[in-house]
Design a protein around this motif. Structure first.
Motif, PDB file in Angstrom:
ATOM      1  N   ILE A   1       8.163  -1.915  -6.474  1.00 17.01           N
ATOM      2  CA  ILE A   1       6.918  -1.658  -7.177  1.00 17.01           C
ATOM      3  C   ILE A   1       7.171  -0.519  -8.170  1.00 17.01           C
ATOM      4  O   ILE A   1       7.519   0.595  -7.768  1.00 17.01           O
ATOM      5  N   ALA A   2       7.017  -0.805  -9.459  1.00 18.40           N
ATOM      6  CA  ALA A   2       7.307   0.170 -10.508  1.00 18.40           C
ATOM      7  C   ALA A   2       6.053   0.724 -11.166  1.00 18.40           C
ATOM      8  O   ALA A   2       6.124   1.714 -11.887  1.00 18.40           O
ATOM      9  N   GLY A   3       4.925   0.108 -10.937  1.00 16.37           N
ATOM     10  CA  GLY A   3       3.687   0.573 -11.548  1.00 16.37           C
ATOM     11  C   GLY A   3       2.513  -0.201 -10.985  1.00 16.37           C
ATOM     12  O   GLY A   3       2.686  -1.171 -10.246  1.00 16.37           O
ATOM     13  N   LEU A   4       1.320   0.248 -11.327  1.00 19.45           N
ATOM     14  CA  LEU A   4       0.126  -0.439 -10.844  1.00 19.45           C
ATOM     15  C   LEU A   4      -1.019  -0.228 -11.813  1.00 19.45           C
ATOM     16  O   LEU A   4      -1.005   0.682 -12.641  1.00 19.45           O
ATOM     17  N   ALA A   5      -1.997  -1.091 -11.689  1.00 20.25           N
ATOM     18  CA  ALA A   5      -3.255  -0.957 -12.427  1.00 20.25           C
ATOM     19  C   ALA A   5      -4.366  -1.442 -11.520  1.00 20.25           C
ATOM     20  O   ALA A   5      -4.198  -2.421 -10.788  1.00 20.25           O
ATOM     21  N   VAL A   6      -5.469  -0.747 -11.548  1.00 19.83           N
ATOM     22  CA  VAL A   6      -6.670  -1.180 -10.839  1.00 19.83           C
ATOM     23  C   VAL A   6      -7.726  -1.450 -11.899  1.00 19.83           C
ATOM     24  O   VAL A   6      -8.009  -0.597 -12.732  1.00 19.83           O
ATOM     25  N   LEU A   7      -8.260  -2.658 -11.880  1.00 16.49           N
ATOM     26  CA  LEU A   7      -9.292  -3.070 -12.828  1.00 16.49           C
ATOM     27  C   LEU A   7     -10.542  -3.404 -12.043  1.00 16.49           C
ATOM     28  O   LEU A   7     -10.611  -4.431 -11.370  1.00 16.49           O
ATOM     29  N   LYS A   8     -11.518  -2.533 -12.119  1.00 18.41           N
ATOM     30  CA  LYS A   8     -12.760  -2.701 -11.362  1.00 18.41           C
ATOM     31  C   LYS A   8     -13.818  -3.306 -12.275  1.00 18.41           C
ATOM     32  O   LYS A   8     -14.123  -2.751 -13.320  1.00 18.41           O
ATOM     33  N   MET A   9     -14.386  -4.409 -11.857  1.00 19.62           N
ATOM     34  CA  MET A   9     -15.402  -5.074 -12.659  1.00 19.62           C
ATOM     35  C   MET A   9     -16.814  -4.698 -12.218  1.00 19.62           C
ATOM     36  O   MET A   9     -17.762  -4.889 -12.948  1.00 19.62           O
ATOM     37  N   ALA A  10     -16.952  -4.152 -11.036  1.00 16.59           N
ATOM     38  CA  ALA A  10     -18.258  -3.693 -10.553  1.00 16.59           C
ATOM     39  C   ALA A  10     -18.446  -2.236 -10.981  1.00 16.59           C
ATOM     40  O   ALA A  10     -17.464  -1.523 -11.210  1.00 16.59           O
ATOM     41  N   PRO A  11     -19.687  -1.774 -11.092  1.00  8.14           N
ATOM     42  CA  PRO A  11     -19.899  -0.360 -11.412  1.00  8.14           C
ATOM     43  C   PRO A  11     -19.181   0.544 -10.411  1.00  8.14           C
ATOM     44  O   PRO A  11     -19.131   0.243  -9.213  1.00  8.14           O
ATOM     45  N   GLU A  12     -18.613   1.634 -10.894  1.00  7.06           N
ATOM     46  CA  GLU A  12     -17.859   2.562 -10.064  1.00  7.06           C
ATOM     47  C   GLU A  12     -18.770   3.707  -9.617  1.00  7.06           C
ATOM     48  O   GLU A  12     -19.194   4.522 -10.442  1.00  7.06           O
ATOM     49  N   PRO A  13     -19.087   3.786  -8.313  1.00 11.51           N
ATOM     50  CA  PRO A  13     -19.987   4.841  -7.818  1.00 11.51           C
ATOM     51  C   PRO A  13     -19.510   6.257  -8.138  1.00 11.51           C
ATOM     52  O   PRO A  13     -20.323   7.154  -8.346  1.00 11.51           O
ATOM     53  N   ALA A  14     -18.195   6.464  -8.211  1.00  7.35           N
ATOM     54  CA  ALA A  14     -17.669   7.805  -8.488  1.00  7.35           C
ATOM     55  C   ALA A  14     -18.103   8.305  -9.864  1.00  7.35           C
ATOM     56  O   ALA A  14     -18.108   9.512 -10.109  1.00  7.35           O
ATOM     57  N   TYR A  15     -18.471   7.400 -10.766  1.00  8.94           N
ATOM     58  CA  TYR A  15     -18.870   7.790 -12.112  1.00  8.94           C
ATOM     59  C   TYR A  15     -20.381   7.756 -12.311  1.00  8.94           C
ATOM     60  O   TYR A  15     -20.863   7.875 -13.430  1.00  8.94           O
ATOM     61  N   ALA A  16     -21.130   7.601 -11.246  1.00  8.08           N
ATOM     62  CA  ALA A  16     -22.589   7.521 -11.370  1.00  8.08           C
ATOM     63  C   ALA A  16     -23.192   8.827 -11.871  1.00  8.08           C
ATOM     64  O   ALA A  16     -24.190   8.827 -12.582  1.00  8.08           O
TER      65      ALA A  16
ATOM     66  N   LEU B   1       0.801  -1.220   0.000  1.00 10.56           N
ATOM     67  CA  LEU B   1       0.000   0.000   0.000  1.00 10.56           C
ATOM     68  C   LEU B   1       0.838   1.277   0.000  1.00 10.56           C
ATOM     69  O   LEU B   1       0.530   2.216  -0.743  1.00 10.56           O
ATOM     70  N   ASP B   2       1.890   1.337   0.775  1.00  8.53           N
ATOM     71  CA  ASP B   2       2.717   2.554   0.805  1.00  8.53           C
ATOM     72  C   ASP B   2       3.333   2.833  -0.565  1.00  8.53           C
ATOM     73  O   ASP B   2       3.324   3.975  -1.040  1.00  8.53           O
ATOM     74  N   ALA B   3       3.847   1.801  -1.223  1.00  7.46           N
ATOM     75  CA  ALA B   3       4.445   1.970  -2.553  1.00  7.46           C
ATOM     76  C   ALA B   3       3.386   2.349  -3.578  1.00  7.46           C
ATOM     77  O   ALA B   3       3.625   3.208  -4.446  1.00  7.46           O
ATOM     78  N   VAL B   4       2.219   1.747  -3.484  1.00  8.48           N
ATOM     79  CA  VAL B   4       1.113   2.082  -4.379  1.00  8.48           C
ATOM     80  C   VAL B   4       0.727   3.550  -4.207  1.00  8.48           C
ATOM     81  O   VAL B   4       0.554   4.289  -5.185  1.00  8.48           O
ATOM     82  N   MET B   5       0.609   4.006  -2.974  1.00 17.39           N
ATOM     83  CA  MET B   5       0.234   5.396  -2.726  1.00 17.39           C
ATOM     84  C   MET B   5       1.314   6.356  -3.226  1.00 17.39           C
ATOM     85  O   MET B   5       0.994   7.451  -3.705  1.00 17.39           O
ATOM     86  N   MET B   6       2.568   5.985  -3.148  1.00 17.52           N
ATOM     87  CA  MET B   6       3.633   6.842  -3.651  1.00 17.52           C
ATOM     88  C   MET B   6       3.499   7.006  -5.168  1.00 17.52           C
ATOM     89  O   MET B   6       3.644   8.112  -5.698  1.00 17.52           O
ATOM     90  N   ILE B   7       3.170   5.933  -5.870  1.00 16.10           N
ATOM     91  CA  ILE B   7       2.976   6.014  -7.317  1.00 16.10           C
ATOM     92  C   ILE B   7       1.760   6.878  -7.635  1.00 16.10           C
ATOM     93  O   ILE B   7       1.790   7.709  -8.553  1.00 16.10           O
ATOM     94  N   ILE B   8       0.685   6.710  -6.876  1.00 13.33           N
ATOM     95  CA  ILE B   8      -0.511   7.529  -7.078  1.00 13.33           C
ATOM     96  C   ILE B   8      -0.174   9.009  -6.879  1.00 13.33           C
ATOM     97  O   ILE B   8      -0.592   9.869  -7.662  1.00 13.33           O
TER      98      ILE B   8
END
Length: 95
Positions: free
Chosen positions: A61-76, A11-18
């Motif tokens: 950790i050099a990169g990341l991807a998040v693949l959401k298969m459920a509807p994303e509430p932020a885009y409602a 999580l810390d490395a992921v947040m640094m990339i974000i």
């Protein structure tokens, strides 16, 4: 380099990339990700749900991807003209 599912120890490395991506977008003049999303709670949930993958190179950790298969509430609700392609509200997301 390997691609694997992230775990909470990443999580810390992921947040640094974000944060690096957030700064790059800011430098390019876009407001995407400038208001706190995605935050640590979102990424933690993504990792726990098995939706976050990381690219690991020499145990870093050099990169990341998040693949959401459920509807994303932020885009409602999209502010402005809406989706150009139309939608039934079942928007998936990757970031």
């Amino acid at each position: 380099m390997i691609i694997r599912f992230a775990d909470l120890t990443d999580l810390d490395a992921v947040m640094m990339i974000i944060e690096q991506a957030r700064q790059t977008m800011r430098d390019l003049g876009t407001d995407q990700w400038q208001f706190g999303y995605p935050d640590q709670a979102v990424l933690s949930a993504d990792i726990s749900a098995g939706e976050c993958l990381v690219a690991e190179d020499n145990q870093t950790i050099a990169g990341l991807a998040v693949l959401k298969m459920a509807p994303e509430p932020a885009y409602a609700q999209i502010i402005g003209p809406g989706w150009l392609t139309g939608t039934d509200g079942d928007i998936k997301a990757s970031y």
